[in-house]
Write a protein that holds these residues in place. Structure first.
Motif, PDB file in Angstrom:
ATOM      1  N   LEU A  71       1.022  -1.105  -0.090  1.00 14.85           N
ATOM      2  CA  LEU A  71      -0.050  -0.147  -0.068  1.00 14.85           C
ATOM      3  C   LEU A  71       0.950   1.270   0.100  1.00 14.85           C
ATOM      4  N   ILE A  72       0.456   2.352  -0.752  1.00 16.10           N
ATOM      5  CA  ILE A  72       0.796   3.662  -0.645  1.00 16.10           C
ATOM      6  C   ILE A  72       0.099   4.314   0.419  1.00 16.10           C
ATOM      7  N   ALA A  73       0.693   5.059   1.246  1.00 17.60           N
ATOM      8  CA  ALA A  73      -0.166   5.910   2.289  1.00 17.60           C
ATOM      9  C   ALA A  73      -0.800   6.968   1.922  1.00 17.60           C
ATOM     10  N   ALA A  74      -1.783   7.402   2.576  1.00 19.15           N
ATOM     11  CA  ALA A  74      -2.659   8.512   2.321  1.00 19.15           C
ATOM     12  C   ALA A  74      -1.730   9.738   2.516  1.00 19.15           C
ATOM     13  N   LEU A 172       3.276  -3.672   8.584  1.00 22.32           N
ATOM     14  CA  LEU A 172       4.703  -3.082   8.591  1.00 22.32           C
ATOM     15  C   LEU A 172       4.537  -1.569   7.905  1.00 22.32           C
ATOM     16  N   LEU A 173       4.843  -0.615   8.780  1.00 22.49           N
ATOM     17  CA  LEU A 173       4.881   0.899   8.267  1.00 22.49           C
ATOM     18  C   LEU A 173       6.260   1.160   8.030  1.00 22.49           C
ATOM     19  N   GLU A 174       6.272   1.319   6.542  1.00 24.32           N
ATOM     20  CA  GLU A 174       7.422   1.584   5.942  1.00 24.32           C
ATOM     21  C   GLU A 174       7.993   2.991   6.057  1.00 24.32           C
ATOM     22  N   GLY A 175       9.075   3.437   7.017  1.00 27.47           N
ATOM     23  CA  GLY A 175       9.477   4.868   6.847  1.00 27.47           C
ATOM     24  C   GLY A 175      10.544   4.934   5.908  1.00 27.47           C
ATOM     25  N   ALA A 198       9.081   8.201  13.681  1.00 26.68           N
ATOM     26  CA  ALA A 198       8.117   7.126  13.937  1.00 26.68           C
ATOM     27  C   ALA A 198       6.585   7.533  14.092  1.00 26.68           C
ATOM     28  N   SER A 199       6.400   8.709  14.775  1.00 23.54           N
ATOM     29  CA  SER A 199       5.168   9.311  14.935  1.00 23.54           C
ATOM     30  C   SER A 199       4.436   9.536  13.513  1.00 23.54           C
ATOM     31  N   ALA A 200       5.475  10.228  12.727  1.00 25.06           N
ATOM     32  CA  ALA A 200       4.965  10.836  11.480  1.00 25.06           C
ATOM     33  C   ALA A 200       4.577   9.539  10.538  1.00 25.06           C
ATOM     34  N   ILE A 201       5.395   8.488  10.715  1.00 25.05           N
ATOM     35  CA  ILE A 201       5.368   7.524   9.662  1.00 25.05           C
ATOM     36  C   ILE A 201       3.724   6.793   9.813  1.00 25.05           C
ATOM     37  N   ALA A 202       3.565   6.771  11.165  1.00 28.33           N
ATOM     38  CA  ALA A 202       2.097   6.287  11.565  1.00 28.33           C
ATOM     39  C   ALA A 202       1.151   7.289  11.139  1.00 28.33           C
ATOM     40  N   SER A 203       1.283   8.624  11.487  1.00 30.09           N
ATOM     41  CA  SER A 203       0.420   9.434  10.983  1.00 30.09           C
ATOM     42  C   SER A 203       0.177   9.461   9.582  1.00 30.09           C
ATOM     43  N   GLU A 204       0.870   9.345   8.715  1.00 32.38           N
ATOM     44  CA  GLU A 204       1.007   9.348   7.268  1.00 32.38           C
ATOM     45  C   GLU A 204       0.159   8.043   6.743  1.00 32.38           C
ATOM     46  N   ALA A 205       0.283   7.048   7.508  1.00 27.95           N
ATOM     47  CA  ALA A 205      -0.361   5.788   7.054  1.00 27.95           C
ATOM     48  C   ALA A 205      -1.695   5.742   7.699  1.00 27.95           C
ATOM     49  N   PRO A 209      -1.321   6.090  17.373  1.00 28.51           N
ATOM     50  CA  PRO A 209      -0.191   5.694  18.276  1.00 28.51           C
ATOM     51  C   PRO A 209      -0.518   4.184  19.411  1.00 28.51           C
ATOM     52  N   THR A 210      -1.698   4.362  19.395  1.00 28.14           N
ATOM     53  CA  THR A 210      -1.797   3.172  20.609  1.00 28.14           C
ATOM     54  C   THR A 210      -1.944   1.722  19.666  1.00 28.14           C
ATOM     55  N   ARG A 211      -2.034   2.084  18.528  1.00 24.04           N
ATOM     56  CA  ARG A 211      -2.099   0.636  17.632  1.00 24.04           C
ATOM     57  C   ARG A 211      -0.744   0.122  17.210  1.00 24.04           C
TER      58      ARG A 211
END
Ligand code: IMP
Ligand code: MG
Length: 335
Positions: A71-74, A172-175, A198-205, A209-211
């Motif tokens: 997948l390519i993130a939002a 897997l969230l690929e930074g 790391a927080s921004a990678i999760a945010s882009e996807a 954070p709790t997940r």
């Protein structure tokens, strides 16, 4: 092995830590259900498959596993010609999804990137990522869903990922790039156009954070940087060649500058990213006798000593050690 539904992979320094290699190992070993690429075309992730080298600018590095949904993130930025080229090269057409809200880099952005006075002196990759992000902030950027050539791939990746996590799927969230290139935390103004942490990678996807279960920080055994800006402890190209550390950029072909591993910086970035695990790559460039080792027993004393020192100085357990270019040239210490 512990089931870890959601892992973020983050680069520790100025990019090119070997994230592509670590991700390709995890794709094969951990049977990932989803791999989500963040960031953009400026970052190249190198993956080797049967002796063939892929420098991926758009397709997620976990493509080696044919069952992984890519997948390519939002929050990502798509360079359409490059994406389509890589889709063909990697043959992932049936399992690639591009989030409907990802934005698109157009030709004019690359032109602006290469000519803009703002970027002069920073040494950007020239792909146009900065100008494309500027447009997104101005809310004039075009989104992926508006492009007919992307229609076969368009998806709501945010729902796919979060529903997948509900169902216990492995994500897997690929930074991309490295933490020291972060717009907020890096060596400003010599940084990229986004936060790379790391927080921004999760945010882009689109993952809360709790997940996130694990943050895997990737260190290379020495540090490299392409483009301008400070690099503490930098050595000359001649010295880098002598030590076997000289590299050229997978994306732009430019010389990479290099410096020895920085334990204090490594500790600091681990803390800010909330790293729970670490990978150390290219141990064989530091200690050639480590080449191809797949167990700790096969490592020489100085190789083991270096890994232990990374653990004590950063406070983060080293779970994966890269000892060669092949996806499986890894010592896996996770059990
Ligand atoms: P931009 O990301 O093209 O705007 O470039 C900004 C800075 O980040 C320049 O110093 C680039 O060399 C650097 N950079 C961007 N992407 C990468 C990467 O993937 N690896 C290493 N350096 C990068
Ligand atoms: Mg790279």
């Amino acid at each position: 092995m512990k089931i870890v539904p959601c892992t973020v992979i983050v680069g520790a320094f100025w990019g090119d830590e070997g994230k592509g290699k670590i991700i390709s190992y995890l794709a094969l070993k951990d049977k990932l259900d989803f791999c989500v690429r963040t960031g953009s075309v400026n970052a190249a992730h190198t993956v080797w498959k049967n002796g063939q080298k892929f420098a991926l600018h758009m397709v997620p590095a976990a493509f080696l596993n044919e069952k992984t949904r890519l997948l390519i993130a939002a929050g990502a930025n798509v360079q359409i010609p490059r994406l389509l080229e890589e889709v063909e090269l990697t043959k992932v057409e049936g399992r690639l999804g591009v989030d409907q809200n990802a934005s698109v880099i157009e030709e004019k952005h690359a032109f602006q990137d290469k000519t803009s006075a703002v970027n002069r002196g920073i040494g950007t990759t020239g792909w146009g990522v900065g100008p494309a992000l500027e447009e997104r902030v101005r809310r004039t950027a075009k989104l992926a869903k508006e492009f007919p050539e992307l229609q076969p791939f368009i998806t709501d990746s945010v729902s796919e990922i979060n529903d997948g996590l509900d169902a216990g799927k492995k994500v897997l969230l690929e930074g991309t790039q490295g933490f020291m290139l972060s717009l907020y935390f890096g060596t400003y103004p010599y940084v990229t156009g986004r936060d790379t942490g790391a927080s921004a990678i999760a945010s882009e996807a689109g993952v809360g954070p709790t997940r996130i279960d694990e943050v895997l920080i990737v260190y290379k055994s020495f540090i490299t940087r392409v483009g301008a800006g400070p690099l503490p402890g930098e050595i000359t190209k001649e010295e880098a060649l002598k030590r076997g550390w000289f590299e050229t950029a997978a994306g732009t072909g430019r010389d990479r500058r290099s410096a020895p591993f920085d334990f204090d910086l490594a500790r600091k970035v681990a803390k800010i990213n909330g790293a729970t695990q670490a990978a150390v790559t290219k141990l064989d460039s530091m200690f050639p006798a480590c080449r191809g080792a797949r167990t700790m027993d096969a490592l020489p004393k100085d190789g083991i000593g270096f890994i232990k020192r990374v653990e004590t100085r950063t406070g983060v357990p080293v779970v994966l050690v890269g000892t060669g270019p092949d996806a499986l040239d890894v010592i896996d210490l996770r059990d």
